[in-house]
Design a protein around this motif. Structure first.
Motif, PDB file in Angstrom:
ATOM      1  N   SER A 622       0.787  -1.426   0.035  1.00  0.00           N
ATOM      2  CA  SER A 622      -0.119   0.218  -0.043  1.00  0.00           C
ATOM      3  C   SER A 622       0.883   1.249   0.460  1.00  0.00           C
ATOM      4  CB  SER A 622      -1.106   0.621   1.245  1.00  0.00           C
ATOM      5  OG  SER A 622      -2.049  -1.235   1.640  1.00  0.00           O
ATOM      6  N   GLU A 623       1.793   1.453   0.763  1.00  0.00           N
ATOM      7  CA  GLU A 623       2.820   2.150   0.380  1.00  0.00           C
ATOM      8  C   GLU A 623       3.190   3.095  -0.305  1.00  0.00           C
ATOM      9  OE1 GLU A 623       7.655   3.801   2.334  1.00  0.00           O
ATOM     10  OE2 GLU A 623       6.896   2.089   1.434  1.00  0.00           O
ATOM     11  N   THR A 624       3.237   2.130  -1.601  1.00  0.00           N
ATOM     12  CA  THR A 624       3.749   3.131  -2.905  1.00  0.00           C
ATOM     13  C   THR A 624       2.640   3.216  -3.317  1.00  0.00           C
ATOM     14  OG1 THR A 624       5.853   1.972  -2.987  1.00  0.00           O
ATOM     15  CG2 THR A 624       5.022   2.780  -5.465  1.00  0.00           C
ATOM     16  N   LYS A 625       1.960   2.639  -3.550  1.00  0.00           N
ATOM     17  CA  LYS A 625       0.264   3.032  -4.170  1.00  0.00           C
ATOM     18  C   LYS A 625      -0.616   4.290  -3.680  1.00  0.00           C
ATOM     19  CE  LYS A 625      -3.189   0.044  -2.935  1.00  0.00           C
ATOM     20  NZ  LYS A 625      -4.032  -1.189  -3.062  1.00  0.00           N
ATOM     21  N   MET A 626      -0.191   3.933  -2.116  1.00  0.00           N
ATOM     22  CA  MET A 626      -0.931   5.333  -1.282  1.00  0.00           C
ATOM     23  C   MET A 626      -0.234   6.945  -1.594  1.00  0.00           C
ATOM     24  SD  MET A 626      -0.503   6.324   2.730  1.00  0.00           S
ATOM     25  CE  MET A 626       0.911   7.146   1.871  1.00  0.00           C
ATOM     26  N   LEU A 627       0.939   6.396  -1.467  1.00  0.00           N
ATOM     27  CA  LEU A 627       1.865   7.815  -2.376  1.00  0.00           C
ATOM     28  C   LEU A 627       1.783   7.949  -3.523  1.00  0.00           C
ATOM     29  CD1 LEU A 627       4.618   9.659  -0.459  1.00  0.00           C
ATOM     30  CD2 LEU A 627       5.821   7.941  -1.564  1.00  0.00           C
ATOM     31  N   ILE A 628       1.666   7.437  -4.404  1.00  0.00           N
ATOM     32  CA  ILE A 628       1.096   7.754  -6.297  1.00  0.00           C
ATOM     33  C   ILE A 628      -0.573   8.717  -5.334  1.00  0.00           C
ATOM     34  CG2 ILE A 628       0.363   6.889  -8.045  1.00  0.00           C
ATOM     35  CD1 ILE A 628       2.741   5.166  -7.791  1.00  0.00           C
ATOM     36  N   ALA A 629      -1.094   7.583  -5.531  1.00  0.00           N
ATOM     37  CA  ALA A 629      -2.479   8.584  -4.690  1.00  0.00           C
ATOM     38  C   ALA A 629      -2.669  10.347  -4.303  1.00  0.00           C
ATOM     39  CB  ALA A 629      -3.317   7.432  -4.106  1.00  0.00           C
ATOM     40  N   VAL A 630      -2.098   9.734  -3.347  1.00  0.00           N
ATOM     41  CA  VAL A 630      -1.588  11.294  -2.564  1.00  0.00           C
ATOM     42  C   VAL A 630      -1.054  12.462  -2.914  1.00  0.00           C
ATOM     43  CG1 VAL A 630       0.032  10.951  -1.526  1.00  0.00           C
ATOM     44  CG2 VAL A 630      -1.372  12.325  -0.314  1.00  0.00           C
ATOM     45  N   TYR A 631      -0.289  12.025  -3.766  1.00  0.00           N
ATOM     46  CA  TYR A 631       0.076  13.233  -5.352  1.00  0.00           C
ATOM     47  C   TYR A 631      -0.711  13.659  -6.051  1.00  0.00           C
ATOM     48  CZ  TYR A 631       5.223  13.880  -2.431  1.00  0.00           C
ATOM     49  OH  TYR A 631       5.576  14.285  -1.382  1.00  0.00           O
ATOM     50  N   ALA A 632      -0.646  12.539  -6.606  1.00  0.00           N
ATOM     51  CA  ALA A 632      -1.782  12.182  -7.803  1.00  0.00           C
ATOM     52  C   ALA A 632      -2.759  13.620  -7.596  1.00  0.00           C
ATOM     53  CB  ALA A 632      -2.522  11.332  -8.926  1.00  0.00           C
ATOM     54  N   ALA A 633      -3.162  12.849  -6.110  1.00  0.00           N
ATOM     55  CA  ALA A 633      -4.384  13.975  -5.315  1.00  0.00           C
ATOM     56  C   ALA A 633      -4.520  15.824  -5.578  1.00  0.00           C
ATOM     57  CB  ALA A 633      -5.158  13.666  -5.244  1.00  0.00           C
ATOM     58  N   VAL A 634      -2.908  15.713  -4.629  1.00  0.00           N
ATOM     59  CA  VAL A 634      -3.154  17.048  -4.659  1.00  0.00           C
ATOM     60  C   VAL A 634      -2.368  18.202  -5.875  1.00  0.00           C
ATOM     61  CG1 VAL A 634      -0.577  18.199  -3.655  1.00  0.00           C
ATOM     62  CG2 VAL A 634      -2.357  16.580  -2.585  1.00  0.00           C
ATOM     63  N   MET A 635      -1.241  17.129  -6.399  1.00  0.00           N
ATOM     64  CA  MET A 635      -0.767  17.604  -8.067  1.00  0.00           C
ATOM     65  C   MET A 635      -2.620  17.961  -9.226  1.00  0.00           C
ATOM     66  SD  MET A 635       1.681  15.671  -9.902  1.00  0.00           S
ATOM     67  CE  MET A 635       1.673  15.904 -10.888  1.00  0.00           C
ATOM     68  N   PHE A 636      -3.202  17.666  -8.814  1.00  0.00           N
ATOM     69  CA  PHE A 636      -4.889  17.707  -9.885  1.00  0.00           C
ATOM     70  C   PHE A 636      -5.273  18.710  -8.634  1.00  0.00           C
ATOM     71  CE2 PHE A 636      -9.244  16.977  -9.776  1.00  0.00           C
ATOM     72  CZ  PHE A 636      -9.186  16.961 -11.175  1.00  0.00           C
ATOM     73  N   MET A 637      -5.487  18.915  -7.823  1.00  0.00           N
ATOM     74  CA  MET A 637      -5.869  20.393  -7.482  1.00  0.00           C
ATOM     75  C   MET A 637      -5.474  21.539  -7.811  1.00  0.00           C
ATOM     76  SD  MET A 637      -8.829  18.860  -5.534  1.00  0.00           S
ATOM     77  CE  MET A 637      -8.813  20.728  -4.418  1.00  0.00           C
ATOM     78  N   CYS A 638      -3.729  21.095  -7.572  1.00  0.00           N
ATOM     79  CA  CYS A 638      -2.895  22.874  -8.139  1.00  0.00           C
ATOM     80  C   CYS A 638      -3.144  23.004  -9.397  1.00  0.00           C
ATOM     81  CB  CYS A 638      -1.406  22.054  -7.766  1.00  0.00           C
ATOM     82  SG  CYS A 638      -1.219  21.876  -6.075  1.00  0.00           S
ATOM     83  N   LEU A 639      -3.653  22.027 -10.601  1.00  0.00           N
ATOM     84  CA  LEU A 639      -3.436  22.110 -11.830  1.00  0.00           C
ATOM     85  C   LEU A 639      -4.994  22.761 -12.272  1.00  0.00           C
ATOM     86  CD1 LEU A 639      -2.483  18.866 -13.619  1.00  0.00           C
ATOM     87  CD2 LEU A 639      -1.643  20.791 -13.741  1.00  0.00           C
ATOM     88  N   LEU A 640      -6.476  22.325 -10.903  1.00  0.00           N
ATOM     89  CA  LEU A 640      -7.318  23.038 -11.936  1.00  0.00           C
ATOM     90  C   LEU A 640      -7.526  24.339 -11.505  1.00  0.00           C
ATOM     91  CD1 LEU A 640     -10.511  21.836 -11.995  1.00  0.00           C
ATOM     92  CD2 LEU A 640     -10.064  21.166  -9.444  1.00  0.00           C
ATOM     93  N   THR A 641      -6.485  24.052 -10.078  1.00  0.00           N
ATOM     94  CA  THR A 641      -6.525  25.626  -8.947  1.00  0.00           C
ATOM     95  C   THR A 641      -5.448  26.623 -10.272  1.00  0.00           C
ATOM     96  OG1 THR A 641      -7.049  24.745  -7.367  1.00  0.00           O
ATOM     97  CG2 THR A 641      -6.587  27.089  -7.148  1.00  0.00           C
ATOM     98  N   PHE A 642      -4.770  26.601 -10.471  1.00  0.00           N
ATOM     99  CA  PHE A 642      -3.913  27.120 -11.177  1.00  0.00           C
ATOM    100  C   PHE A 642      -3.341  27.047 -12.702  1.00  0.00           C
ATOM    101  CE2 PHE A 642      -1.405  26.583  -6.829  1.00  0.00           C
ATOM    102  CZ  PHE A 642      -1.776  27.520  -6.597  1.00  0.00           C
ATOM    103  N   ARG A 643      -4.328  25.850 -13.362  1.00  0.00           N
ATOM    104  CA  ARG A 643      -3.868  25.569 -14.295  1.00  0.00           C
ATOM    105  C   ARG A 643      -2.934  25.824 -15.520  1.00  0.00           C
ATOM    106  NH1 ARG A 643      -9.082  25.731 -15.822  1.00  0.00           N
ATOM    107  NH2 ARG A 643     -10.993  26.734 -14.371  1.00  0.00           N
ATOM    108  N   SER A 644      -2.125  25.291 -14.713  1.00  0.00           N
ATOM    109  CA  SER A 644      -0.485  25.569 -14.671  1.00  0.00           C
ATOM    110  C   SER A 644       0.619  25.366 -14.456  1.00  0.00           C
ATOM    111  CB  SER A 644       0.260  26.771 -14.305  1.00  0.00           C
ATOM    112  OG  SER A 644       1.590  26.936 -14.898  1.00  0.00           O
ATOM    113  N   VAL A 645       0.984  23.719 -15.321  1.00  0.00           N
ATOM    114  CA  VAL A 645       1.914  22.910 -15.219  1.00  0.00           C
ATOM    115  C   VAL A 645       3.568  22.865 -14.456  1.00  0.00           C
ATOM    116  CG1 VAL A 645       3.725  20.688 -15.675  1.00  0.00           C
ATOM    117  CG2 VAL A 645       1.452  21.021 -16.837  1.00  0.00           C
ATOM    118  N   ALA A 646       3.932  24.427 -14.847  1.00  0.00           N
ATOM    119  CA  ALA A 646       4.848  24.914 -14.620  1.00  0.00           C
ATOM    120  C   ALA A 646       4.619  25.573 -12.696  1.00  0.00           C
ATOM    121  CB  ALA A 646       5.087  26.417 -14.865  1.00  0.00           C
ATOM    122  N   ALA A 647       3.314  25.820 -12.420  1.00  0.00           N
ATOM    123  CA  ALA A 647       2.740  26.221 -11.051  1.00  0.00           C
ATOM    124  C   ALA A 647       2.955  24.822  -9.981  1.00  0.00           C
ATOM    125  CB  ALA A 647       2.095  26.902 -11.053  1.00  0.00           C
TER     126      ALA A 647
END
Length: 792
Positions: A622-647
């Protein structure tokens, strides 16, 4: 055309909230009354099944054959030590008898499985000229006389219980108590009760340890077992309330120093405590209690609430310099902070929800509790707090300081702004890459599971671990048991091919590193066959004669089930360290792969070591799967907000560095990845993203005004930066007090979270602007902003 102000979600929420301020306050107070009443009813609660991965194949097999594995599941062992002399005296035996009877009647005990020297099913056997002779270890004729005690000594030596129920040095003996998760109410048999671990632990202390150590100074009691360990954990965690009060006091002082306003300080503390109360009340409504692991959630809710409350108060203070009244300042701050605050808290919640991927009840409840707490903070600290401050306003001293800071030069902010310069940014990135490389290299030493003997959740000098150490050093059968289940057809477990395979497994496991001893029905069978042949050692082997084998297992109590379709092989391990477990499990799996047939199968696993092994496997997967999921979720929220891969990269990469260095720190400190520490990874990422979101949101706003990067970052540090620094300190203080906890796993969590919160804060201040230097183009932001303003 719809104007920007009308379509902006923050502006819509602003009008909805501030145009209905009395209703917001009234509704909050009414909900608070109800949820605080619910919170007062929250009780410590845990269960054996919530602590284990129920869907793991090992656990599924253990639960499938639970009724056939009496005394091998959730149980407690009470060792009664004779301080002076040995167990062969009338006073000691009378005390042991009383303790056995007392334990028998404690609610939650599976009375049919209680075993001690006084149990009629503990018997001795010997070979005589006329064949086998045997009887109860303590016969009906026992009267405490010297002759009876000498007969008892002889019976114990012939019983095979030395090293199991009786210590190798004859200075103590054990009472084994199997437990029931659910049992009839003693006062109303029609009602079922759930085993209360804390209450059960207290009953052991009051009715066994305290009572009989006071009655007989020559007796010392040692108690181990899952239920006792969890009971001690809950007792230790209840004392954590003191840490909460300490954290509250320190936070109050720091808040007052930061805001320079008693009104806003009390408002932040008040709304954050409301959030904690709401979270506990909602947990009670959802049917959850507080267990040893979810105890950290109120601390996290408090720390996160304080961090966002500080941002709100800081925003209002900044807005006050250009506003004519507190209401206008609160509205302006709300409009600026609502979106980044929502994104940060949503990222926290999504990060916590990823813990649901781990199939362990206590972690899933922790995930639910933390997510509920974050959702509550949105209502209390992002909405209710600005409304409260719009009525209270800020103190004169706070307003003067805030207005002065707008024009005052900040030397610290000026120095830190160099992180965004063309000269310093490359150095920062190189240092970050070097730190990441070192962390990845050293983090390879990180292990899954426990790395210490005894109960690693408790301090080495805790009473439980001292008791466990006593039993390990005085008995041949350790407290760490791996149970291999041999499954056959009905009435087939005593067939020669099955017994031969079990004998081969016994030999293999006895020669496996980390194994102390092995016991099975084969052990008893070989001894009986030897006895039937005048005790000749040449005959200590399995017979191919079915009748002889059937007779030989008649005395193998509890080593096969009622229809001889299941026979456990008990593998006693030196400890339950991750390496010991993985070695033993691998040996059994290799043997099973080679020897399993359609007639019999070797199945893993039961016993506390089997449960630990299953838990370690779930965590490793679960460790790797959870880590990937949490980063994917946080990245999605940031992309949704800033609409920028660089940001998004600017916000996320400092978190990645923290995770890598966190793993290296755990490896250095000898902390394994287990149920207690795995949530720290998700919590560190989920909470740490707040810093980056607040800093980048403010930085982007200044860049859109046309400022060069370093100047924009200087202005960011003067406003949001100081609040981020302060919140990092507050978050760290909120959990740093755990380091002094009597509960070792909580101290480990406190240490790791303190490191992650501080390093995330430092990473956001240091590494984010360096990354922005390479990834963000200020002129494009300015052009896009100008074009949007022209369109509006």
């Amino acid at each position: 055309m719809i104007s920007k102000s009308k379509s902006n979600p923050a502006a819509v929420m602003e009008r909805l909230v501030f145009n209905n301020r009395p209703a917001v306050i009234l509704l909050t107070l009414l909900v608070s009354l109800f949820l605080f009443w619910q919170a007062a009813q929250v009780r410590p609660a845990t269960s054996f099944e919530k602590m284990i991965p129920l869907k793991h194949p090992y656990i599924e097999k253990m639960l499938e054959f639970r009724d056939d594995l009496a005394n091998l599941g959730n149980s407690v062992r009470i060792s009664v030590e004779a301080v002076d002399g040995d167990i062969f005296n009338a006073e000691y035996m009378a005390t042991l008898h009383q303790i056995s009877d007392e334990a028998f009647y404690i609610p939650g005990v599976d009375r049919s499985g209680v075993r001690s020297l006084w149990s009629p099913n503990v018997r001795w056997t010997e070979v005589t000229e006329e064949g086998f002779d045997g009887g109860e270890v303590i016969p009906q004729t026992y009267d405490g006389s010297a002759e009876s005690l000498e007969e008892l000594r002889s019976n114990i030596l012939k019983s095979g219980q030395v090293g199991r129920l009786v210590a190798n040095n004859f200075k103590s003996s054990i009472v084994e108590i199997p437990l029931l998760e659910v049992f009839p109410d003693p006062e109303d048999n029609s009602r079922l009760l759930q085993l209360d671990y804390r209450q059960f632990s207290h009953q052991l202390e009051e009715h066994i340890r305290d009572k009989y150590e006071q009655q007989n100074p020559n007796v010392k009691i040692h108690i181990i077992g899952f239920a006792k360990k969890v009971g001690d954990l809950i007792d230790g965690l209840i004392d954590v309330a003191m840490f909460f009060i300490v954290a509250l006091g320190i936070t109050f002082v720091l808040l007052l120093r930061f805001t320079r306003c008693i009104r806003s300080t009390l408002a932040v503390l008040f709304t954050t405590l409301i959030a904690v109360g709401w979270q506990l009340g909602l947990l009670n409504l959802l049917g959850f209690g507080i267990d040893p692991y979810s105890m950290l959630v109120p601390f996290l809710v408090f720390a996160i609430g304080i961090s966002h409350g500080v941002q709100v108060v800081n925003g209002i203070a900044i807005s006050s310099s250009t506003s004519v009244n507190p209401l206008s300042a609160a509205r302006m701050a709300f409009r600026q902070l609502f979106v980044p605050g929502m994104v940060a808290l949503s990222s926290d919640a999504v990060g916590f929800i990823t813990l649901m991927l781990i199939d362990i009840g206590v972690i899933r409840e922790l995930a639910i509790g933390a997510s509920v707490g974050v959702a509550v903070i949105i209502l209390t600290n992002l909405i209710f707090l600005p409304v409260v401050v719009s009525y209270l306003g800020l103190g004169k001293k706070a307003l003067e300081y805030s207005r002065g800071s707008e024009t005052r030069e900040s030397r610290l902010a000026r120095r830190f702004s160099a992180f965004a310069s063309a000269r310093v940014a490359p150095v920062s990135v190189v240092l970050a890459l070097a730190a990441a490389g070192f962390g990845l290299w050293y983090g390879q030493n990180l292990q899954i599971g426990d790395l210490d003997q005894g109960a690693p959740e408790l301090r080495p000098d805790s009473r439980y671990n001292l008791d466990n150490d006593f039993i390990i050093h005085n008995y041949s059968t350790s407290s760490d048991v791996l149970v291999v289940m041999v499954k056959t057809a009905s009435e087939s477990c005593s067939r020669y091919p099955v017994m031969e395979a079990m004998d081969d497994l016994t030999w293999k496991m006895e020669n496996t590193p980390g194994v102390q001893s092995v016991i099975s029905m084969v052990t008893v069978s070989k001894q009986v066959i030897k006895g039937m042949n005048e005790g000749n050692l040449k005959w200590e082997a399995l017979s191919r004669n079915a009748d002889i084998l059937n007779n030989s297992i008649a005395r193998a109590d509890s080593l096969y089930n009622s229809d001889c379709s299941l026979a456990p092989v008990l593998v006693f391990l030196e400890d339950h360290k991750a390496q010991t477990l993985s070695t033993a499990i691998a040996a059994v799996e290799d043997f099973a792969a080679e020897r399993n047939t359609d007639d019999y199968q070797f199945l893993l696993a039961s016993g506390n070591a089997g449960i630990e092994a299953a838990t370690n496997e779930v965590i490793a997967l679960s460790e790797t799967k959870m880590l990937i999921a949490v980063y994917a979720a946080v990245m999605f929220m940031c992309l949704l907000t800033f609409r920028s891969v660089a940001a998004t990269a600017c916000v996320i990469l400092p978190l990645v560095l923290t995770s890598v260095l966190g793993n290296a720190l755990m490896a250095f400190l000898g902390i394994g990845v287990k149920v207690a520490t795995l949530p720290v990874i998700a919590l560190g990422v989920g909470v740490g993203v707040d810093y980056g979101i607040y800093i980048y949101s403010r930085l982007e706003a200044f860049l859109r005004m046309g400022m060069p990067l370093q100047q924009a970052y200087y202005e960011t540090l003067k406003s949001t930066g100081k609040a981020v620094f302060f919140t990092g300190i507050c978050l760290a203080i909120g959990v740093a007090t755990w380091i002094f906890s009597a509960i070792k796993f909580q101290a480990d969590m406190g240490l790791m979270l303190t490191f992650m919160f501080l390093w995330n804060m430092f990473g956001a201040i240091w590494l984010l602007p360096a990354l922005a230097h390479f990834l963000i183009k200020p002129e494009k932001l300015y052009a896009a902003n100008s074009q949007q303003q022209a369109t509006d």
